[in-house]
Design an enzyme around this catalytic site. Sequence first.
Site, short mmCIF file in Angstrom:
data_model
loop_
_atom_site.label_atom_id
_atom_site.label_comp_id
_atom_site.label_asym_id
_atom_site.label_seq_id
_atom_site.Cartn_x
_atom_site.Cartn_y
_atom_site.Cartn_z
N HIS A 36 -23.59 0.21 8.76
CA HIS A 36 -22.75 0.90 7.78
C HIS A 36 -23.33 2.27 7.45
O HIS A 36 -22.62 3.28 7.47
CB HIS A 36 -22.65 0.04 6.51
CG HIS A 36 -21.82 0.64 5.42
ND1 HIS A 36 -20.53 0.25 5.20
CD2 HIS A 36 -22.09 1.61 4.51
CE1 HIS A 36 -20.04 0.96 4.20
NE2 HIS A 36 -20.97 1.79 3.76
N GLU A 37 -24.63 2.32 7.19
CA GLU A 37 -25.26 3.60 6.83
C GLU A 37 -25.31 4.55 8.03
O GLU A 37 -25.20 5.76 7.87
CB GLU A 37 -26.66 3.37 6.26
CG GLU A 37 -26.69 2.52 4.99
CD GLU A 37 -25.74 3.00 3.90
OE1 GLU A 37 -25.54 4.22 3.75
OE2 GLU A 37 -25.19 2.14 3.20
N HIS A 45 -22.10 6.52 8.25
CA HIS A 45 -22.17 7.71 7.39
C HIS A 45 -22.99 8.81 8.07
O HIS A 45 -22.58 9.97 8.12
CB HIS A 45 -22.83 7.38 6.05
CG HIS A 45 -22.02 6.52 5.14
ND1 HIS A 45 -20.81 6.91 4.61
CD2 HIS A 45 -22.26 5.29 4.61
CE1 HIS A 45 -20.35 5.95 3.82
NE2 HIS A 45 -21.21 4.96 3.81
#
Length: 149
Positions: free
Chosen positions: A67-68, A71
Amino acid sequence: MTEEQLQVLVERISREDFGLKFKHRAIFNNRLRTTGGRYLLRSHNIEINPKQYHFFGEEALIGIIKHELCHYHLHIQGKGYKHRDQDFKMLMQKVGAPRFCDVVPGTVNMSTTTHKYECQTCHLQYKRKRKLDVRKYVCGKCKGKLKKI
């Protein structure tokens, strides 16, 4: 898991799942409470909540890292890196990253209302998350004095 092992894991996931290198730091941040991790826009580093690893294991940790990294890679490429952006949603689906992480036990308040007040005149009860100064505030219905119950 040490921070060195975390760094190696993040670099491996970035290389295998995204086909791109992770050139910054991945660290554990013990101060994170309600989030699994965060991507820092200025430094491009990734911080991970170590409690997620301790409570839910490596599989949950890998999901947070993916998820990170979504980003991270979208921000580096100048694409939409925010949760509402279509680029972000498509990349998350492509790599199988979760939208949310599990809640660590003990981090969420059990009760949302902690303070209860009652009007001494009309006996209307108020529930508040924040404490009221009963010398300053009065009942909204009859302007009577409040007392904490």
